[in-house]
Scaffold this motif. Structure first.
Motif, mmCIF file in Angstrom:
data_model
loop_
_atom_site.group_PDB
_atom_site.id
_atom_site.type_symbol
_atom_site.label_atom_id
_atom_site.label_comp_id
_atom_site.label_asym_id
_atom_site.label_seq_id
_atom_site.Cartn_x
_atom_site.Cartn_y
_atom_site.Cartn_z
ATOM 1 N N MET A 163 0.824 -1.214 0.000
ATOM 2 C CA MET A 163 0.000 0.000 0.000
ATOM 3 C C MET A 163 0.853 1.257 0.000
ATOM 4 S SD MET A 163 -1.621 0.557 3.699
ATOM 5 C CE MET A 163 -0.960 2.043 4.392
ATOM 6 N N ALA A 164 2.108 1.139 0.410
ATOM 7 C CA ALA A 164 3.018 2.292 0.417
ATOM 8 C C ALA A 164 3.413 2.710 -0.995
ATOM 9 C CB ALA A 164 4.255 1.974 1.236
ATOM 10 N N THR A 165 3.261 1.815 -1.974
ATOM 11 C CA THR A 165 3.657 2.126 -3.350
ATOM 12 C C THR A 165 2.721 3.125 -4.020
ATOM 13 O OG1 THR A 165 2.340 0.407 -4.412
ATOM 14 C CG2 THR A 165 4.537 -0.230 -3.622
ATOM 15 N N LYS A 166 1.492 3.190 -3.563
ATOM 16 C CA LYS A 166 0.462 4.063 -4.145
ATOM 17 C C LYS A 166 0.052 3.643 -5.557
ATOM 18 C CE LYS A 166 0.462 6.941 -0.628
ATOM 19 N NZ LYS A 166 -0.509 6.839 0.401
ATOM 20 N N ASN A 167 0.624 2.541 -6.061
ATOM 21 C CA ASN A 167 0.221 2.009 -7.351
ATOM 22 C C ASN A 167 -0.965 1.075 -7.092
ATOM 23 O OD1 ASN A 167 -0.143 0.253 -9.578
ATOM 24 N ND2 ASN A 167 1.925 0.701 -10.285
ATOM 25 N N LEU A 168 -2.158 1.497 -7.510
ATOM 26 C CA LEU A 168 -3.366 0.745 -7.191
ATOM 27 C C LEU A 168 -3.373 -0.661 -7.777
ATOM 28 C CD1 LEU A 168 -6.108 3.525 -7.377
ATOM 29 C CD2 LEU A 168 -5.054 2.516 -5.355
ATOM 30 N N ASP A 169 -2.756 -0.853 -8.944
ATOM 31 C CA ASP A 169 -2.708 -2.195 -9.532
ATOM 32 C C ASP A 169 -1.857 -3.136 -8.680
ATOM 33 O OD1 ASP A 169 -4.386 -1.573 -11.678
ATOM 34 O OD2 ASP A 169 -2.706 -0.773 -12.845
ATOM 35 N N ASP A 170 -0.751 -2.634 -8.143
ATOM 36 C CA ASP A 170 0.089 -3.439 -7.246
ATOM 37 C C ASP A 170 -0.665 -3.772 -5.965
ATOM 38 O OD1 ASP A 170 2.131 -3.341 -9.086
ATOM 39 O OD2 ASP A 170 3.252 -1.751 -8.036
ATOM 40 N N VAL A 171 -1.431 -2.813 -5.486
ATOM 41 C CA VAL A 171 -2.211 -3.022 -4.267
ATOM 42 C C VAL A 171 -3.268 -4.097 -4.498
ATOM 43 C CG1 VAL A 171 -3.836 -1.932 -2.667
ATOM 44 C CG2 VAL A 171 -1.769 -0.709 -3.363
ATOM 45 N N VAL A 172 -3.949 -4.038 -5.634
ATOM 46 C CA VAL A 172 -4.968 -5.045 -5.966
ATOM 47 C C VAL A 172 -4.335 -6.427 -5.994
ATOM 48 C CG1 VAL A 172 -6.516 -5.893 -7.793
ATOM 49 C CG2 VAL A 172 -6.510 -3.458 -7.182
ATOM 50 N N SER A 173 -3.185 -6.554 -6.647
ATOM 51 C CA SER A 173 -2.481 -7.850 -6.707
ATOM 52 C C SER A 173 -2.107 -8.340 -5.314
ATOM 53 C CB SER A 173 -1.229 -7.745 -7.567
ATOM 54 O OG SER A 173 -1.580 -7.465 -8.896
ATOM 55 N N ALA A 174 -1.648 -7.437 -4.463
ATOM 56 C CA ALA A 174 -1.247 -7.815 -3.102
ATOM 57 C C ALA A 174 -2.448 -8.305 -2.300
ATOM 58 C CB ALA A 174 -0.587 -6.627 -2.408
#
Length: 180
Positions: A55-66
């Motif tokens: 969630m620290a990345t602020k990249n929503l696609d990465d957050v969804v994958s996580a």
């Protein structure tokens, strides 16, 4: 999945299910699934609540994958996708091999595209149920027959839809109005 017309009570039924079965789950998540942005924002909130480092990345696609990976590696959770009326939007947010339970509410009748063969249809109330609901909601159970007839007429005009009946009942109760 729960499907049916807007206003019949799909969301309330999903929430009631979660409430009645809360002892079976360690975590219960509610996700609005009306738009892609809403889905992504809700997944970001999930990641924050789960304290996922992505969630620290602020990249929503990465957050969804996580979040999807978390759902695939943890059990005893319930995830409610509410108002999933566009399956093309929902599909990318579904975990591949979930370890918990997923409940979807939708107006769509066919949900095969997301692996749901036979959703449970939520229908409007019967006239008797709608009348009983209105009378109980407004504390008018002991009213005279003219008031009950007016309440029955109102329920019919509202199409016996749970949401419309709840809103009318709340208004009548707040204003201390009569059905007539």
């Amino acid at each position: 999945a729960l499907n049916g017309l807007g206003g019949v009570g799909k969301t309330q039924s999903a929430i009631e299910y979660a409430y009645r079965h809360k002892h079976e789950y360690k975590l219960i998540f509610y996700i609005g699934a009306y738009t892609e942005l809403e889905l992504k924002e809700n997944f970001f909130e999930l990641a924050r609540n789960l304290a996922l480092p992505e969630m620290a990345t602020k990249n929503l696609d990465d957050v969804v994958s996580a979040v999807k990976r978390w759902l695939e590696s943890h059990s005893a959770w319930l995830l409610i996708f509410d108002n999933a009326d566009r399956l093309d939007l929902l599909k990318p947010f579904l975990p591949n091999n979930p370890e918990g339970h997923i409940l979807v509410t939708s107006r769509l009748q066919v949900l095969d595209a997301v692996g749901i063969a036979k959703p449970l249809e939520v229908t409007e109330m019967t006239p008797k149920e709608a009348l009983e609901f209105l009378l109980k909601r407004t504390g008018s159970e002991d009213k005279d027959s003219a008031e009950k007839e007016a309440a029955a007429k109102l329920a019919r005009e509202l199409g016996y839809l749970a949401l419309a009946l709840e809103q009318a009942g709340a208004y009548i109760n707040a204003k201390r109005a009569r059905f007539q």
